[in-house]
Enzyme design. Structure first.
Site, mmCIF file in Angstrom:
data_model
loop_
_atom_site.group_PDB
_atom_site.id
_atom_site.type_symbol
_atom_site.label_atom_id
_atom_site.label_comp_id
_atom_site.label_asym_id
_atom_site.label_seq_id
_atom_site.Cartn_x
_atom_site.Cartn_y
_atom_site.Cartn_z
ATOM 1 N N GLU A 129 -5.204 -6.702 14.608
ATOM 2 C CA GLU A 129 -4.253 -5.697 14.303
ATOM 3 C C GLU A 129 -5.268 -4.588 14.623
ATOM 4 O OE1 GLU A 129 -2.134 -3.777 10.566
ATOM 5 O OE2 GLU A 129 -0.656 -4.462 11.378
ATOM 6 N N GLU B 245 10.803 -4.733 4.665
ATOM 7 C CA GLU B 245 11.059 -6.207 3.516
ATOM 8 C C GLU B 245 10.404 -6.581 2.604
ATOM 9 O OE1 GLU B 245 9.295 -5.084 6.758
ATOM 10 O OE2 GLU B 245 8.848 -6.237 8.512
ATOM 11 N N LYS C 254 9.566 -0.646 13.784
ATOM 12 C CA LYS C 254 10.256 -1.289 13.097
ATOM 13 C C LYS C 254 11.498 0.918 13.051
ATOM 14 C CE LYS C 254 6.084 -1.018 10.188
ATOM 15 N NZ LYS C 254 5.061 0.275 9.190
ATOM 16 N N HIS D 153 -4.987 -33.245 17.192
ATOM 17 C CA HIS D 153 -4.444 -34.269 18.135
ATOM 18 C C HIS D 153 -2.662 -33.312 18.327
ATOM 19 C CE1 HIS D 153 -6.261 -37.445 16.414
ATOM 20 N NE2 HIS D 153 -6.672 -36.886 15.882
ATOM 21 N N GLY E 28 -5.129 -1.971 4.869
ATOM 22 C CA GLY E 28 -3.747 -2.991 4.492
ATOM 23 C C GLY E 28 -4.842 -4.215 4.692
ATOM 24 N N ARG E 29 -5.070 -4.750 6.326
ATOM 25 C CA ARG E 29 -5.646 -5.926 6.264
ATOM 26 C C ARG E 29 -7.108 -6.122 6.062
ATOM 27 N NH1 ARG E 29 -4.662 -2.427 10.384
ATOM 28 N NH2 ARG E 29 -6.450 -1.420 11.809
ATOM 29 N N LYS F 201 0.479 -1.223 0.172
ATOM 30 C CA LYS F 201 -0.237 0.196 -0.190
ATOM 31 C C LYS F 201 0.887 1.487 0.020
ATOM 32 C CE LYS F 201 -3.314 3.036 2.537
ATOM 33 N NZ LYS F 201 -4.666 2.501 3.939
HETATM 34 O O1 F6P Z 1 2.681 -2.885 9.230
HETATM 35 C C1 F6P Z 1 1.886 -2.831 9.564
HETATM 36 C C2 F6P Z 1 1.063 -2.884 8.367
HETATM 37 O O2 F6P Z 1 0.942 -1.188 7.748
HETATM 38 C C3 F6P Z 1 -0.153 -3.620 7.554
HETATM 39 O O3 F6P Z 1 -1.054 -2.974 8.441
HETATM 40 C C4 F6P Z 1 0.242 -3.618 6.750
HETATM 41 O O4 F6P Z 1 -0.863 -4.761 6.108
HETATM 42 C C5 F6P Z 1 1.247 -3.840 6.262
HETATM 43 O O5 F6P Z 1 2.522 -3.143 7.634
HETATM 44 C C6 F6P Z 1 2.564 -3.770 4.898
HETATM 45 O O6 F6P Z 1 2.015 -2.994 4.519
HETATM 46 P P1 F6P Z 1 2.018 -1.609 3.295
HETATM 47 O O7 F6P Z 1 1.087 -2.803 2.124
HETATM 48 O O8 F6P Z 1 1.943 -0.969 3.021
HETATM 49 O O9 F6P Z 1 3.615 -2.252 2.617
#
Ligand code: F6P
Length: 545
Positions: free
Chosen positions: A357, A216, A508, A388, A271-272, A210
């Site tokens: 979240e 990452e 972060k 199990h 995002g979620r 987003k």
């Molecule tokens: O760190 C949390 C977050 O902001 C989530 O809410 C989001 O889904 C995820 O990181 C990834 O964010 P982006 O889509 O901006 O890379």
């Protein structure tokens, strides 16, 4: 941060629930069922083919009435209206919350900042569909003229968990000559393993972020880019092998992806809550635009149900209220999500982000520390595997763990009597959890006396049973939207902002500060606490390069 008496705990409905809890908390479901032969039919709700049996809960009709009263007195109706209207209910980020617009019908109108967003949503869906048709048909060629065989989605959090969960859930409907991989972890192993048997000439990367600033995702995307260039040896290849999904065109261009190959969405999609936006491009590539739209139709149908059904027949509202009953009145700490369908193997991980979240918050909308529990811990695993592994603790441990059991009448893979066996376990578990096994029943089995206490099941463990017809794109959409709205309802009643996530920021920021300290050249004196300093020192001397 000051703790004030919140209007929630001062609310008369809350207080009445507290007295009611004191009266019924020790009543056993055995008694409730034997005193009321219709209970199993009455304490149920059904909509859109989803049958919710909530009779195996520690409730009476009075409990439901009081919980619904709590919802009404907490202003839930006006919060629902505000969300659907496009009000900026994500106050800390000054944003509307409009995942419902992602599945709005073409003739609907939802206005944000003076602009109807529905036409834009459909324009992006059409662009995604055209792209997916080209890739799926083999018309989209890679740099060397070969068709795409593997799609690698690079994203994290909502840009990974939603797509991968939905891809697996709807795999039955997928185009089987395409393969899909999902890379999220900054641990290089994730990308290395995903790529090790792939041919760059036949691989398409979707960089899904987003913000397009997530460490990452960008790190993985840059490494994937290098892998692609090493294999194809030409910058021009990037345009054929990389597409982006983002709200941030500037950063996408800075990365080197042509914005013509970018699929957009909007800051009013959290995002979620985003896999039904362009973030679901990998899913659409897998199941095709027709199935994707069926999923959206299912979500939309649930949105309408949520918006219009009376609270006592409203699936997301009922699930939310039952959750509040255990979370806030029985002090239950967690909720187990137990899907009895292998395709829903990643549902729990997805709901973990969705719920934790969203509702893992310590202050209310006004910034006051809450004096009540907010979001629960979400965990679980698909049945029967969980049986199990951890069900022992649910049956005979000392913690209360309300569970959602999710199952289907029809299987997509009829194989001997597997499905009946699966569902026999499904029904048996909720029965065992509710009814337990008494000392007299254990003795009647003639077991050795020393074993008797070990073989007693207290029972009275609450469960919801969510029984559906068949896992289709449409029913899957309904199920997910039901949980989205459940989370919304709980957040509304707890008077918290379910749509920001400041809690992920501190880690972060600190990680960014630590990065140069781990580099070979990093020799500045460390200025953390003594534990962190010592750990970093140990890492520095322990790593080989
Ligand atoms: O760190 C949390 C977050 O902001 C989530 O809410 C989001 O889904 C995820 O990181 C990834 O964010 P982006 O889509 O901006 O890379």
């Amino acid at each position: 941060m000051t703790q004030t008496e919140s209007s929630l705990t001062a609310n008369s409905a809350w207080q009445t629930l507290q007295s009611h809890h004191a009266q019924i908390s020790n009543v056993h479901m055995r008694e409730l069922f034997s005193a009321d032969p219709d209970r199993g039919q009455r304490l149920t709700a059904e909509a859109l083919g989803i049958y919710l049996d909530y009779s195996k809960n520690r409730i009476t009709d009075e409990t439901v009435k009081l919980l619904v009263e709590l919802a009404e007195r907490s202003g839930l109706r006006s919060r629902i209206d505000a969300m659907f209207r496009g009000d900026k209910i994500n106050a800390t980020e000054e944003r509307a919350v409009l995942h419902v617009a992602l599945r709005a019908a073409k003739d609907q109108s939802i206005v944000v900042d003076g602009e109807d967003v529905v036409p834009e949503v459909h324009a992006v869906l059409d662009k995604m569909a055209a792209f997916c048709d080209r890739v799926r048909s083999g018309q989209w060629k890679g740099h060397t003229g070969k068709s795409i065989r593997t799609i690698v989605n690079i994203g994290i959090g909502g840009s990974d968990l939603g797509p991968v969960m939905a891809y697996e859930a709807l795999r039955h409907y997928s185009q089987r000559d395409l393969q899909f991989r999902f890379v999220s972890n900054i641990d290089g192993t994730d990308l290395a393993e995903a790529l090790q048997d792939l041919d760059p000439a036949e691989t398409l990367f979707i960089v899904a972020s987003k913000t397009f600033t997530t460490q990452e995702t960008l790190t993985n995307a840059h490494s994937a880019r290098r892998w692609c260039l090493d294999g194809l040896g030409d910058e021009a290849a990037i345009a054929k092998h990389f597409v982006a999904v983002s709200t941030n065109a500037e950063q996408v261009a800075a990365f080197g992806i042509d914005t013509a190959n970018m699929f957009g969405f909007w800051d009013w999609v959290g995002g979620r809550y985003s896999f039904d936006s362009a973030i679901g491009l990998s899913l659409m590539l897998s199941i095709g635009p027709v199935q994707f739209r069926e999923m959206l139709a299912g979500m939309h149908a649930m949105d309408t149900h949520f918006q219009t059904a009376p609270f006592d027949q409203n699936l997301p509202v009922l699930l939310a209220l039952l959750g509040i009953w255990y979370n806030n009145f029985f002090d239950a700490q967690s909720v187990a999500i137990l899907p009895y369908d292998h395709y829903l193997g990643k549902l729990t991980a997805y709901l973990q982000q969705l719920d934790m979240e969203s509702n893992g918050k310590q202050v209310d909308l006004e910034g006051n520390a809450v004096d009540y529990q907010t979001g629960p811990i979400i965990w679980g695993a698909p049945g029967t595997n969980g049986q199990h592994a951890f069900y022992q603790l649910i049956h005979q441990g000392t913690k209360m763990i309300p569970c959602d059991f999710i199952g289907f009448c029809e299987t997509l893979n009829p194989l001997g009597n597997h499905h009946d066996l699966l569902m026999a376990n499904f029904f048996a578990q909720t029965e065992a959890l509710a009814m337990g096994k008494t000392e007299a029943e254990v003795r009647a089995d003639g077991v050795d006396e020393f074993q008797v206490p070990h073989r007693i099941f207290a029972g009275n463990h609450p469960t919801n049973t969510i029984l559906m017809g068949r896992l289709t794109s449409e029913s899957f959409g309904q199920l997910i939207a039901m949980y989205e709205h459940k989370v919304f309802v709980q957040g509304a009643i707890w008077n918290i902002n379910s749509f920001d996530q400041w809690g992920v920021e501190l880690g972060k920021v600190l990680a960014k500060k630590i990065v140069p300290e781990l580099a070979p050249s990093g020799s500045e004196p460390l200025q953390h606490d003594s534990s962190t300093n010592a750990l970093i020192e140990r890492y520095r001397s322990g790593k080989k390069s």
